[in-house]
Design an enzyme around this catalytic site. Sequence first.
Site, PDB file in Angstrom:
ATOM      1  N   HIS A   1      -4.697  -0.608   5.625  1.00 40.28           N
ATOM      2  CA  HIS A   1      -4.288   0.178   6.802  1.00 40.28           C
ATOM      3  C   HIS A   1      -5.272   0.055   7.965  1.00 40.28           C
ATOM      4  O   HIS A   1      -5.881   1.022   8.386  1.00 40.28           O
ATOM      5  CB  HIS A   1      -4.038   1.652   6.434  1.00 40.28           C
ATOM      6  CG  HIS A   1      -5.065   2.280   5.522  1.00 40.28           C
ATOM      7  ND1 HIS A   1      -6.431   2.243   5.756  1.00 40.28           N
ATOM      8  CD2 HIS A   1      -4.921   2.965   4.361  1.00 40.28           C
ATOM      9  CE1 HIS A   1      -7.066   2.885   4.791  1.00 40.28           C
ATOM     10  NE2 HIS A   1      -6.167   3.324   3.931  1.00 40.28           N
TER      11      HIS A   1
ATOM     12  N   LYS B   1      -9.194  -0.138  -6.298  1.00 35.30           N
ATOM     13  CA  LYS B   1      -9.239   0.532  -4.999  1.00 35.30           C
ATOM     14  C   LYS B   1     -10.584   1.203  -4.762  1.00 35.30           C
ATOM     15  O   LYS B   1     -11.060   1.989  -5.574  1.00 35.30           O
ATOM     16  CB  LYS B   1      -8.114   1.586  -4.933  1.00 35.30           C
ATOM     17  CG  LYS B   1      -8.024   2.325  -3.600  1.00 35.30           C
ATOM     18  CD  LYS B   1      -7.492   1.440  -2.482  1.00 35.30           C
ATOM     19  CE  LYS B   1      -7.723   2.018  -1.095  1.00 35.30           C
ATOM     20  NZ  LYS B   1      -6.739   3.036  -0.708  1.00 35.30           N
TER      21      LYS B   1
ATOM     22  N   HIS C   1     -10.441   1.216   1.348  1.00 36.67           N
ATOM     23  CA  HIS C   1     -10.266   2.198   2.409  1.00 36.67           C
ATOM     24  C   HIS C   1     -11.511   2.079   3.287  1.00 36.67           C
ATOM     25  O   HIS C   1     -12.586   2.548   2.920  1.00 36.67           O
ATOM     26  CB  HIS C   1     -10.130   3.627   1.853  1.00 36.67           C
ATOM     27  CG  HIS C   1      -9.921   4.654   2.930  1.00 36.67           C
ATOM     28  ND1 HIS C   1      -8.706   5.265   3.148  1.00 36.67           N
ATOM     29  CD2 HIS C   1     -10.756   5.124   3.894  1.00 36.67           C
ATOM     30  CE1 HIS C   1      -8.822   6.082   4.196  1.00 36.67           C
ATOM     31  NE2 HIS C   1     -10.059   6.021   4.659  1.00 36.67           N
TER      32      HIS C   1
ATOM     33  N   HIS D   1       0.865  -1.193   0.000  1.00 34.28           N
ATOM     34  CA  HIS D   1       0.000   0.000   0.000  1.00 34.28           C
ATOM     35  C   HIS D   1       0.893   1.232   0.000  1.00 34.28           C
ATOM     36  O   HIS D   1       1.406   1.638   1.036  1.00 34.28           O
ATOM     37  CB  HIS D   1      -0.903   0.023   1.238  1.00 34.28           C
ATOM     38  CG  HIS D   1      -1.942   1.110   1.168  1.00 34.28           C
ATOM     39  ND1 HIS D   1      -3.275   0.845   0.974  1.00 34.28           N
ATOM     40  CD2 HIS D   1      -1.841   2.458   1.238  1.00 34.28           C
ATOM     41  CE1 HIS D   1      -3.954   1.995   0.945  1.00 34.28           C
ATOM     42  NE2 HIS D   1      -3.099   2.983   1.097  1.00 34.28           N
TER      43      HIS D   1
ATOM     44  N   HIS E   1       1.658   5.329  -1.645  1.00 34.06           N
ATOM     45  CA  HIS E   1       1.332   6.538  -2.417  1.00 34.06           C
ATOM     46  C   HIS E   1       2.632   7.131  -2.950  1.00 34.06           C
ATOM     47  O   HIS E   1       3.494   7.517  -2.169  1.00 34.06           O
ATOM     48  CB  HIS E   1       0.625   7.567  -1.533  1.00 34.06           C
ATOM     49  CG  HIS E   1      -0.682   7.076  -1.005  1.00 34.06           C
ATOM     50  ND1 HIS E   1      -1.870   7.218  -1.696  1.00 34.06           N
ATOM     51  CD2 HIS E   1      -0.989   6.403   0.126  1.00 34.06           C
ATOM     52  CE1 HIS E   1      -2.851   6.664  -0.994  1.00 34.06           C
ATOM     53  NE2 HIS E   1      -2.339   6.158   0.116  1.00 34.06           N
TER      54      HIS E   1
END
Length: 349
Positions: free
Chosen positions: A177, A101, A139, A15, A17
């Site tokens: 997360h 996602k 998420h 995961h 960014h």
Amino acid sequence: SIKMELTITQPDDFHLHLRDGALLEAVAPHSAKHFGRAIIMPNLKPPITTTSSTISYRESILKAIPKTSNFNPLMTLYLTDTTTPHEIQIAKKSGFVYGIKLYPAGATTNSQDGVTDLFGNCYSVLEEMVEQGLPLLVHGEVTNPEVDVFDREKVFIETILEPLIQRLPQLKVVMEHITTMDAVKFVESCKEGYVAATVTPQHILLNRNALFQGGLQPHNYCLPVLKREIHRQTIVSAITSGSKRFFLGTDSAPHDRRNKECACGCAGIYNSPVALSLYAKVFEEAGALNKLEAFTSFNGPDFYGIPRNKSKIKLRKSPWKVPECLSFPFGDIIPMFAGETLEWEALPC
């Protein structure tokens, strides 16, 4: 003195960014230094919603990493209310899209294009994902303003995830997360191999006190927000237990310092340079260093159905000081645990 050293299979970051433009060029080398592969998040402006847009984004990532690196970015698509089953087929055929996602609209940075009604608008897409064997990366927070920010994950599990798993038990889901004991319990209650979770350094090292110690601490602000100590302890127990359901995903999310230290600071912790040091610390403190390699290097690839890395890296117990700040022509990035001394050092592969 003899330095303690661990040799482990090269880890992957499930995961990550990497942003784009100057920020991408600044941070990509940090991930490429230690990780073999990373699942790249698609929440750019505009978001990466089609396979054709992942192609150019992937090329810009490859340009930003050192020529000597064999870092492989694994791309994802951003699910929207208008994504089609056909796009899922194209993504799978491309061979470099590894997941789709789900951002509930408004949940986090650049998530305003996210899904407003998962079952109403995306059901046929989810069915196609089962067909193609592409996982849904979630998420896991509701965005209803009436839900307390610390309860968003728990409510998401109850209202979205549980019904989803019941209706589509063959869908592979990664709960990204995770931050709560509720998420740990949920993941452990599902069928192994179908539901898994990534875990960040911040959610196993910090609790919500870290947001307020000695004043408001914008560099400890991320989404999902840090939770109570009992949640942190539960997540540490889960990942150090040897369970295959949990694996490494840093959620490293760089922002220019000016966008963190301002009237409306961005969410995100930049942890790529320190992540492996921090995971090693937590596993060592739990007396579970022998379980670290599975968490960093085996469970993720096994869940995604991709081969484990062949290369190895070394972790050495050798104190080093995290830079106070990383300076670039566009500004500064403050890394997690800036200025602090860490016990474990990851040597570049």
